[in-house]
Enzyme design. Structure first.
Site: not given
Ligand code: UD1
Ligand code: UDP
Length: 412
Positions: A134, A120, A263, A230, A232, A98
């Protein structure tokens, strides 16, 4: 005739999940000509994974820029892929999951009328802003794909309900193939496991702190909370609440170690500096504040990360991949998100959603640290996500062979 398969990926998690497939396809030289293109959406974190799996890309678009936004990434990939596709003339383009790499590469292949295989496929929250971007990325790739490689029966069902135009194959998740590979390596090679301890020490965390617990119970930390973050949609206030909860937990539990491999995204690192003000000691790997039991370290190689996860008491994360790996290792996972596209482990009871709510994070971590029965109930080793055969199944489909269906009996 050999099929020309072009695999395109660009971030750390895609690389972890696609490298075992690269290896499988490369092994089957009679059936496939395998071409690997990395976009370089991530640079250092991608290279770490390529190194550990010993995968050498044929093409590297090298697109990463500090502080890139979604448009930057999409445009650079679309541009780069146009030439790559003209040059390579693949029969199938394989993309993963994604990320923006996945969707932009799938779109480029669609424009060139080349069939796309989506590895996936079919994970859904049905909320296009959670996770963002995503959820929309995977929905778009799902519309484009000719081959949908779904990890679980539930992801197959999602695609059937959307009337996806492509065929659906339930293969298990390739992350479990990757996990099996490294867990086997670590199990069979005690020197390698020892080496991981040394690498972790150099990275700023001494795992022997966990082993000395019986010698000096009054001072030695007994438990380990492993943290990553991490997403967004958590940037800004979400991260501030998450980090405040972690800071206060580390003060409440001086005998518990909190380890956070950070990250590289500056949006992740900025609030860490704001909430944990004593950063001088952190950068020396000496832990945070008076308790010195909070360790911020650089991102780890996959092998070291799995090694550390195997020693963790609890995993606190907003990651997608870790939600799939940790249950396999019998580790309770508290997911700092409001939704998950991976509900299988929720149903099994090894994963709880805690969002970015300060109280919820503090309460759920405290319960798992204080209440042995609650901990026991969550720490079953379950693996609804795969059996380590996903790459073989995907390669069989691409070779036009009959393929068995992965089936894990979940109660969903
Ligand atoms: C990306 C994916 C996300 C995935 C995550 C895995 C998108 C939109 N997001 O998010 O789905 O869960 O990767 O980690 O595709 N950076 C470096 N070096 C690196 C990697 C990142 O310096 O090796 C920094 C750069 O400043 C870069 C920033 O992180 O601009 C953001 O990277 P980006 O790939 O855009 O977003 P992620 O948050 O990593
Ligand atoms: N991981 C790693 N080193 C780290 C942190 C995570 O190798 O320091 C691995 C982890 O085992 C998992 C993957 O990276 O396989 C998850 O990546 P991330 O959380 O960045 O992305 P997501 O899965 O959320 O897309």
């Amino acid at each position: 005739m050999k099929k020309r398969i072009l695999l395109v990926f660009g971030t750390r998690p895609e690389a972890i999940k696609m490298c075992p497939l690269v290896k499988e396809l490369q092994k089957r030289t009679e059936e496939f000509k395998t071409i690997v293109c990395v976009t370089g959406q991530h640079r250092e974190m991608l290279d770490q994974v390529l190194k550990i799996f010993d995968v050498k890309p044929d093409i590297d678009l090298n697109i990463m820029k500090q502080g890139q936004d979604l448009t930057d990434v999409t445009v650079r990939i679309l541009n780069g892929m146009r030439d790559v596709l003209k040059e390579c003339k693949p029969d199938v383009v394989l993309v993963h999951g994604d990320t923006t790499t996945s969707t932009a590469a799938a779109l480029a292949a669609f424009y060139a009328q080349i069939p796309v295989g989506h590895v996936e496929a079919g994970l859904r929250t049905h909320n296009i802003y959670s996770p963002w971007p995503e959820e929309m990325n995977r929905q778009i790739t799902g519309r484009i794909a000719t081959y949908n490689f779904s990890p679980t029966p539930l992801s197959e069902k999602n695609l059937q309900e959307e009337k996806a135009h492509g065929n659906i194959y339930v293969t298990g998740n390739t992350v479990i193939d990757a996990l099996h590979m490294v867990v086997e390596k670590l199990k069979n090679d005690t020197a390698l496991a020892e080496e991981q301890n040394k690498v972790l020490l150099e990275a700023g965390y001494d795992v022997s702190r966990l082993e000395t617990l019986n010698l000096k119970p009054e001072t030695a930390p007994k438990k380990l909370v492993l943290i990553t973050g991490h997403r967004r949609e958590n940037f800004g206030n979400g991260f501030i609440r998450m980090l405040s909860a972690m800071r206060d937990l580390s003060i409440k539990y001086p005998n518990v170690d909190f380890v956070y491999p950070m990250h590289l995204n500056p949006n992740v690192r900025r609030p860490i500096h704001e909430i944990f003000t004593d950063m001088d000691s952190l950068s020396k790997g000496e832990g945070w504040g008076e308790a010195s039991n909070f360790f911020f370290i650089e991102p780890l190689q996959y092998l070291e990360f799995v090694h550390l996860m195997s020693k963790a008491t609890i995993v606190l994360t907003d990651s997608g991949g870790i939600q799939e790996e940790a249950p396999g290792l019998g580790k309770p996972v508290l997911v700092m998100r409001d939704t998950t596209e991976r509900p299988e482990a929720l149903a099994s009871g090894t994963v709880h959603l805690v969002g970015t709510d300060y109280e919820k994070i503090v309460n759920e971590v405290s319960t798992l640290l204080d209440d042995a029965a609650a901990y026991e109930a969550m720490s079953k080793a379950v693996n609804p996500y795969g059996d380590g055969q996903a790459c073989r199944r995907i390669a069989d489909v691409l070779a036009g062979k009959e393929v068995d269906k992965y089936s894990y009996k979940t109660n969903i």
